[in-house]
Motif scaffolding. Sequence first.
Motif, PDB file in Angstrom:
ATOM      1  N   ALA A  54      -1.483   0.026  -9.213  1.00  0.00           N
ATOM      2  CA  ALA A  54      -0.638  -1.308  -8.763  1.00  0.00           C
ATOM      3  C   ALA A  54      -1.008  -2.394  -9.794  1.00  0.00           C
ATOM      4  N   GLN A  55      -1.749  -1.971 -10.682  1.00  0.00           N
ATOM      5  CA  GLN A  55      -1.916  -2.858 -12.204  1.00  0.00           C
ATOM      6  C   GLN A  55      -0.889  -2.321 -13.089  1.00  0.00           C
ATOM      7  N   GLY A  56      -0.088  -1.329 -12.828  1.00  0.00           N
ATOM      8  CA  GLY A  56       0.642  -0.778 -13.934  1.00  0.00           C
ATOM      9  C   GLY A  56      -0.056   0.354 -14.873  1.00  0.00           C
ATOM     10  N   LEU A  57      -1.147   0.717 -14.598  1.00  0.00           N
ATOM     11  CA  LEU A  57      -1.913   1.627 -15.249  1.00  0.00           C
ATOM     12  C   LEU A  57      -1.889   3.026 -14.773  1.00  0.00           C
ATOM     13  N   GLY A  58      -2.032   4.158 -15.444  1.00  0.00           N
ATOM     14  CA  GLY A  58      -2.330   5.311 -15.032  1.00  0.00           C
ATOM     15  C   GLY A  58      -3.687   5.715 -15.001  1.00  0.00           C
ATOM     16  N   ILE A  86       0.778  -1.016   0.115  1.00  0.00           N
ATOM     17  CA  ILE A  86       0.002  -0.078  -0.060  1.00  0.00           C
ATOM     18  C   ILE A  86       0.974   1.226   0.055  1.00  0.00           C
ATOM     19  N   ASP A  87       2.007   1.344   0.641  1.00  0.00           N
ATOM     20  CA  ASP A  87       3.073   2.634   0.818  1.00  0.00           C
ATOM     21  C   ASP A  87       3.537   3.097  -0.695  1.00  0.00           C
ATOM     22  N   GLN A  88       3.760   1.714  -1.387  1.00  0.00           N
ATOM     23  CA  GLN A  88       4.394   1.796  -2.791  1.00  0.00           C
ATOM     24  C   GLN A  88       3.115   2.553  -3.595  1.00  0.00           C
ATOM     25  N   ALA A  89       1.985   2.082  -3.501  1.00  0.00           N
ATOM     26  CA  ALA A  89       0.851   2.512  -4.480  1.00  0.00           C
ATOM     27  C   ALA A  89       0.675   4.061  -3.855  1.00  0.00           C
ATOM     28  N   ILE A  90       0.478   4.489  -2.709  1.00  0.00           N
ATOM     29  CA  ILE A  90       0.194   5.624  -2.206  1.00  0.00           C
ATOM     30  C   ILE A  90       1.463   6.686  -2.480  1.00  0.00           C
ATOM     31  N   TYR A  91       2.472   6.288  -2.267  1.00  0.00           N
ATOM     32  CA  TYR A  91       3.698   7.379  -2.666  1.00  0.00           C
ATOM     33  C   TYR A  91       3.939   7.293  -4.259  1.00  0.00           C
ATOM     34  N   GLY A  92       3.670   6.138  -4.746  1.00  0.00           N
ATOM     35  CA  GLY A  92       4.041   6.114  -6.254  1.00  0.00           C
ATOM     36  C   GLY A  92       2.919   6.729  -7.245  1.00  0.00           C
ATOM     37  N   ARG A  93       1.650   6.809  -6.855  1.00  0.00           N
ATOM     38  CA  ARG A  93       0.388   6.993  -7.904  1.00  0.00           C
ATOM     39  C   ARG A  93       0.635   8.329  -8.192  1.00  0.00           C
ATOM     40  N   ARG A  94       0.464   8.741  -9.585  1.00  0.00           N
ATOM     41  CA  ARG A  94       0.476   9.905  -9.888  1.00  0.00           C
ATOM     42  C   ARG A  94      -0.592  10.359 -10.928  1.00  0.00           C
ATOM     43  N   SER A  95      -1.049  11.518 -11.252  1.00  0.00           N
ATOM     44  CA  SER A  95      -2.069  11.933 -12.190  1.00  0.00           C
ATOM     45  C   SER A  95      -1.402  11.716 -13.394  1.00  0.00           C
ATOM     46  N   THR A  96      -1.591  10.752 -14.429  1.00  0.00           N
ATOM     47  CA  THR A  96      -1.328  10.533 -15.752  1.00  0.00           C
ATOM     48  C   THR A  96      -2.004  11.209 -16.784  1.00  0.00           C
ATOM     49  N   ILE A 155     -10.255   8.691 -15.845  1.00  0.00           N
ATOM     50  CA  ILE A 155      -9.528   8.457 -16.837  1.00  0.00           C
ATOM     51  C   ILE A 155      -8.618   7.211 -16.576  1.00  0.00           C
ATOM     52  N   VAL A 156      -8.576   5.930 -17.349  1.00  0.00           N
ATOM     53  CA  VAL A 156      -7.556   4.965 -17.013  1.00  0.00           C
ATOM     54  C   VAL A 156      -6.889   4.396 -18.283  1.00  0.00           C
ATOM     55  N   GLY A 157      -5.484   4.179 -18.290  1.00  0.00           N
ATOM     56  CA  GLY A 157      -4.980   3.491 -19.302  1.00  0.00           C
ATOM     57  C   GLY A 157      -3.636   3.248 -19.274  1.00  0.00           C
ATOM     58  N   HIS A 158      -2.989   2.805 -20.330  1.00  0.00           N
ATOM     59  CA  HIS A 158      -1.580   2.497 -20.281  1.00  0.00           C
ATOM     60  C   HIS A 158      -0.778   3.872 -20.343  1.00  0.00           C
ATOM     61  N   PRO A 159       0.001   4.370 -19.423  1.00  0.00           N
ATOM     62  CA  PRO A 159       0.752   5.405 -19.474  1.00  0.00           C
ATOM     63  C   PRO A 159       1.942   5.367 -20.554  1.00  0.00           C
ATOM     64  N   LYS A 160       2.166   6.246 -21.389  1.00  0.00           N
ATOM     65  CA  LYS A 160       3.205   6.543 -22.252  1.00  0.00           C
ATOM     66  C   LYS A 160       4.379   6.357 -21.553  1.00  0.00           C
ATOM     67  N   SER A 161       4.567   7.201 -20.450  1.00  0.00           N
ATOM     68  CA  SER A 161       5.838   7.342 -19.626  1.00  0.00           C
ATOM     69  C   SER A 161       5.367   7.303 -18.088  1.00  0.00           C
ATOM     70  N   ALA A 162       6.313   7.394 -17.206  1.00  0.00           N
ATOM     71  CA  ALA A 162       5.962   7.608 -16.011  1.00  0.00           C
ATOM     72  C   ALA A 162       5.817   9.032 -15.527  1.00  0.00           C
ATOM     73  N   PRO A 163       4.774   9.353 -14.975  1.00  0.00           N
ATOM     74  CA  PRO A 163       4.531  10.939 -14.558  1.00  0.00           C
ATOM     75  C   PRO A 163       5.654  11.220 -13.880  1.00  0.00           C
ATOM     76  N   ALA A 164       6.112  12.579 -13.785  1.00  0.00           N
ATOM     77  CA  ALA A 164       7.377  12.912 -12.919  1.00  0.00           C
ATOM     78  C   ALA A 164       6.908  13.165 -11.451  1.00  0.00           C
ATOM     79  N   PRO A 165       7.740  12.932 -10.542  1.00  0.00           N
ATOM     80  CA  PRO A 165       7.311  12.892  -9.189  1.00  0.00           C
ATOM     81  C   PRO A 165       6.737  14.508  -8.696  1.00  0.00           C
TER      82      PRO A 165
END
Length: 186
Positions: free
Chosen positions: A127-131, A3-13, A164-174
Amino acid sequence: MNIDQAIYGRRSTREYTTAAVDEAVIDRLIDAAVQAPSAVNQQPWTFTVLRDQALLDRISREAKAHMLATLPSGQQSEHFLTLLNDENFQIFYHAPVLILISGNTPGQAVIEDCALAAENLMLTAYAQGLGSCWIGFAQAFLNTPEGKKILGLPSEWTPVAPIIVGHPKSAPAPVTHKAPEVRWIG
């Protein structure tokens, strides 16, 4: 992923590939959303899944026009005005899926309940690798009689969270977060 990885890693894509999101994955996101707490366990939510790009384009155009017509003067930042007046700007960023979470019963906490479901959905998407991204530009329009009619929503429903949900083109910046203001009493 914990859960910590998801909370701290999720960004608006806001940049997506054209790859479709499998229906089974969408079902998993919605299943995670409905695990959210709700006031008096009412679970006042419903989910509308849109994958029709022509319909998303239409809603984008109408939502932009609605925002331009209803934004109070003084609250129209130059950035927002530039985006809303750009005919090439699509508010859903051409994501392959929009999941609209709506409150389907009246109640004092329906907005909060749907927002909690939305957070579960977005964390699970990450967590599923989606944005994912909550599209505030769509909210006001989707809550009008015209917006509800386009989606076939009953008039008594309250659209709360267009995600909105989809496969991100790249990881959003922190993103830099402000230090919280914490008041301790006692």
